[in-house]
Scaffold this motif. Structure first.
Motif, PDB file in Angstrom:
ATOM      1  N   GLU A  18       0.825  -1.206   0.000  1.00  0.00           N
ATOM      2  CA  GLU A  18       0.000   0.000   0.000  1.00  0.00           C
ATOM      3  C   GLU A  18       0.862   1.260   0.000  1.00  0.00           C
ATOM      4  O   GLU A  18       0.517   2.262  -0.641  1.00  0.00           O
ATOM      5  N   VAL A  19       1.965   1.237   0.743  1.00  0.00           N
ATOM      6  CA  VAL A  19       2.879   2.383   0.773  1.00  0.00           C
ATOM      7  C   VAL A  19       3.452   2.650  -0.615  1.00  0.00           C
ATOM      8  O   VAL A  19       3.525   3.800  -1.088  1.00  0.00           O
ATOM      9  N   LYS A  20       3.877   1.576  -1.307  1.00  0.00           N
ATOM     10  CA  LYS A  20       4.453   1.730  -2.662  1.00  0.00           C
ATOM     11  C   LYS A  20       3.409   2.286  -3.637  1.00  0.00           C
ATOM     12  O   LYS A  20       3.707   3.162  -4.460  1.00  0.00           O
ATOM     13  N   GLU A  21       2.181   1.747  -3.577  1.00  0.00           N
ATOM     14  CA  GLU A  21       1.129   2.212  -4.493  1.00  0.00           C
ATOM     15  C   GLU A  21       0.833   3.689  -4.287  1.00  0.00           C
ATOM     16  O   GLU A  21       0.674   4.452  -5.243  1.00  0.00           O
ATOM     17  N   GLU A  22       0.761   4.103  -3.000  1.00  0.00           N
ATOM     18  CA  GLU A  22       0.473   5.502  -2.720  1.00  0.00           C
ATOM     19  C   GLU A  22       1.626   6.404  -3.155  1.00  0.00           C
ATOM     20  O   GLU A  22       1.392   7.525  -3.648  1.00  0.00           O
ATOM     21  N   ALA A  23       2.870   5.915  -2.981  1.00  0.00           N
ATOM     22  CA  ALA A  23       4.027   6.708  -3.415  1.00  0.00           C
ATOM     23  C   ALA A  23       4.021   6.887  -4.931  1.00  0.00           C
ATOM     24  O   ALA A  23       4.306   7.975  -5.450  1.00  0.00           O
ATOM     25  N   ILE A  24       3.652   5.833  -5.663  1.00  0.00           N
ATOM     26  CA  ILE A  24       3.595   5.913  -7.134  1.00  0.00           C
ATOM     27  C   ILE A  24       2.518   6.903  -7.563  1.00  0.00           C
ATOM     28  O   ILE A  24       2.728   7.734  -8.463  1.00  0.00           O
ATOM     29  N   LYS A  25       1.343   6.823  -6.925  1.00  0.00           N
ATOM     30  CA  LYS A  25       0.257   7.751  -7.259  1.00  0.00           C
ATOM     31  C   LYS A  25       0.661   9.194  -7.007  1.00  0.00           C
ATOM     32  O   LYS A  25       0.406  10.096  -7.805  1.00  0.00           O
ATOM     33  N   PHE A  55       3.751  10.653  -6.774  1.00  0.00           N
ATOM     34  CA  PHE A  55       4.767  11.223  -7.662  1.00  0.00           C
ATOM     35  C   PHE A  55       4.328  11.208  -9.118  1.00  0.00           C
ATOM     36  O   PHE A  55       4.775  12.031  -9.917  1.00  0.00           O
ATOM     37  N   SER A  56       3.433  10.282  -9.482  1.00  0.00           N
ATOM     38  CA  SER A  56       2.890  10.297 -10.847  1.00  0.00           C
ATOM     39  C   SER A  56       2.084  11.556 -11.078  1.00  0.00           C
ATOM     40  O   SER A  56       2.141  12.176 -12.153  1.00  0.00           O
ATOM     41  N   LYS A  60       2.531  14.369  -9.455  1.00  0.00           N
ATOM     42  CA  LYS A  60       3.437  15.517  -9.429  1.00  0.00           C
ATOM     43  C   LYS A  60       4.122  15.752 -10.763  1.00  0.00           C
ATOM     44  O   LYS A  60       4.354  16.886 -11.190  1.00  0.00           O
ATOM     45  N   PHE A  61       4.499  14.662 -11.433  1.00  0.00           N
ATOM     46  CA  PHE A  61       5.292  14.794 -12.677  1.00  0.00           C
ATOM     47  C   PHE A  61       4.463  14.558 -13.933  1.00  0.00           C
ATOM     48  O   PHE A  61       5.002  14.382 -15.014  1.00  0.00           O
ATOM     49  N   LYS A  62       3.159  14.528 -13.790  1.00  0.00           N
ATOM     50  CA  LYS A  62       2.299  14.326 -14.942  1.00  0.00           C
ATOM     51  C   LYS A  62       2.253  15.599 -15.787  1.00  0.00           C
ATOM     52  O   LYS A  62       2.007  16.696 -15.271  1.00  0.00           O
ATOM     53  N   GLU A  63       2.517  15.428 -17.097  1.00  0.00           N
ATOM     54  CA  GLU A  63       2.518  16.599 -17.989  1.00  0.00           C
ATOM     55  C   GLU A  63       1.088  16.919 -18.406  1.00  0.00           C
ATOM     56  O   GLU A  63       0.315  16.032 -18.779  1.00  0.00           O
ATOM     57  N   SER A  64       0.786  18.172 -18.350  1.00  0.00           N
ATOM     58  CA  SER A  64      -0.545  18.595 -18.814  1.00  0.00           C
ATOM     59  C   SER A  64      -0.489  18.960 -20.295  1.00  0.00           C
ATOM     60  O   SER A  64       0.461  19.588 -20.761  1.00  0.00           O
ATOM     61  N   LYS A  65      -1.462  18.511 -21.085  1.00  0.00           N
ATOM     62  CA  LYS A  65      -1.502  18.776 -22.524  1.00  0.00           C
ATOM     63  C   LYS A  65      -1.943  20.249 -22.788  1.00  0.00           C
ATOM     64  O   LYS A  65      -2.903  20.717 -22.156  1.00  0.00           O
ATOM     65  N   PRO A  66      -1.294  20.906 -23.745  1.00  0.00           N
ATOM     66  CA  PRO A  66      -1.658  22.275 -24.053  1.00  0.00           C
ATOM     67  C   PRO A  66      -3.038  22.353 -24.743  1.00  0.00           C
ATOM     68  O   PRO A  66      -3.459  21.431 -25.391  1.00  0.00           O
TER      69      PRO A  66
END
Length: 350
Positions: A332-339, A341-342, A344-350
């Motif tokens: 559960e800790v790993k899944e939450e960490a992935i969510k 940071f994903s 945080k670094f997700k690119e938004s489309k213009p």
């Protein structure tokens, strides 16, 4: 160097001589000290039947009538006699301990019952030791005295006589050798009186070279420190385990949603205590590593293993708070960490 000291209360009985002989043989004794022999026929007569073979030497201090008497018998292949000194209550044999080529003086003592005469004996022995200070000393026998009240049971204890005895030991730098076995070495026939220094007499004192005395004291001190450290480590490990259990219990309650601010504050305090214990343990490892490094060089790896383990512990994530609930399950800790940071670094489309 095996020595037997025995208050034999007479050696006229053949059964008793055989018993002493068997003790000497069974324990591979090189020197035998007898007190209260009550015989003037030991040297050149009874000594061979007491010793048990033909290779021996014997020196005696004859009794007065049927009272007292001291005999020292030894193996001349191990001890080469150079001088004999005797007095009222002691027999000194001085010579070379052949295996180490070292000068030794063996003093066989049968102290008188009268406290005043015992005091004079301690003074005479002290003067003798000071006059032969270059020799190593082993003093044994029936001292007819104890050092403290706990060494007697059912009989009177004289603190003045004990003080004279202790002063003699202290002034001469003698070491009271700790002998195993029972608490008392003499019991009266009716079982009412017990004491330390009667039949068989097993009190031994030794005086070594100054360096040997210091080395012995340092060795004893080291042993005491090791025992103290061991007890402290046991206490620390028990406390560490108790802290871990308490923290785990709080974590389980937090996972169930029953945690409150006070409980989390307690967890913080417990975690701080745990870190302090770990810090002290690492500091102890560093100190040990410095000593071991000088002896073992690159073979000493325990210190580095300790540092690696410390780094692993400091980088470990024990759990995280998810929507107000404490989660410590690694998946559960790993899944939450992935969510996290994903996002945080997700690119938004213009």
């Amino acid at each position: 160097m095996n020595i037997v000291s025995l208050n034999c209360r007479g050696v006229g009985c053949e059964v008793k001589r055989d018993w002493i002989k068997n003790i000497r043989r069974d324990n591979k004794v090189f020197l035998l000290g007898l007190q209260e022999t009550k015989s003037v026929e030991i040297k050149g007569c009874l000594d061979r039947s007491i010793w048990g073979d033909s290779i021996f030497q014997c020196e005696v201090f004859d009794p007065v009538g049927l009272s007292g008497g001291i005999a020292t018998i030894w193996n001349p292949n191990q001890f080469k006699l150079s001088e004999v000194i005797s007095g009222n209550g002691y027999l000194l044999t001085k010579g070379e301990w052949i295996p180490s080529k070292t000068e030794y003086s063996f003093v066989n003592v049968y102290a008188p019952n009268d406290p005043g005469r015992r005091k004079l004996l301690w003074a005479e022995l002290e003067n003798t030791l000071n006059a032969h200070s270059n020799s190593r000393w082993v003093i044994f026998g029936d001292f007819n005295e104890v050092r403290s009240e706990c060494e007697r049971l059912g009989s009177s204890f004289c603190i003045s006589s004990a003080n004279h005895f202790n002063n003699f030991i202290s002034n001469t730098g003698l070491i009271d050798l700790q002998i195993g076995g029972r608490r008392f070495t003499y019991m009266s026939t009716d079982g009412g009186k017990h004491s330390w220094n009667f039949e068989p007499s097993i009190r031994f004192f030794a005086s070594l070279s100054p360096i040997s005395v210091i080395a012995g004291k340092l060795k004893n001190t080291k042993g005491k420190i090791k025992d103290w450290r061991k007890s402290k480590n046991v206490d620390a490990n028990m406390k560490r385990q108790d802290l871990i259990e308490k923290i785990n219990k709080i974590d389980l309650e937090a996972e169930c949603g029953v945690a409150n601010p006070n409980l989390m504050e307690l967890r913080k305090h417990l975690h701080k205590e745990l870190l302090e214990i770990e810090s002290k343990r690492i500091s102890d490892l560093k100190q040990k590593a410095r000593c071991k490094w000088a002896l073992e060089g690159d073979e000493n790896s325990g210190f580095f293993h300790g540092l690696v383990n410390k780094n692993l512990r400091s980088q470990r994530i024990p759990g995280i708070n998810i929507n107000g609930f404490w989660k410590s399950n690694p998946v559960e800790v790993k899944e939450e960490a992935i969510k996290h940071f994903s996002a945080k670094f997700k690119e938004s489309k213009p």
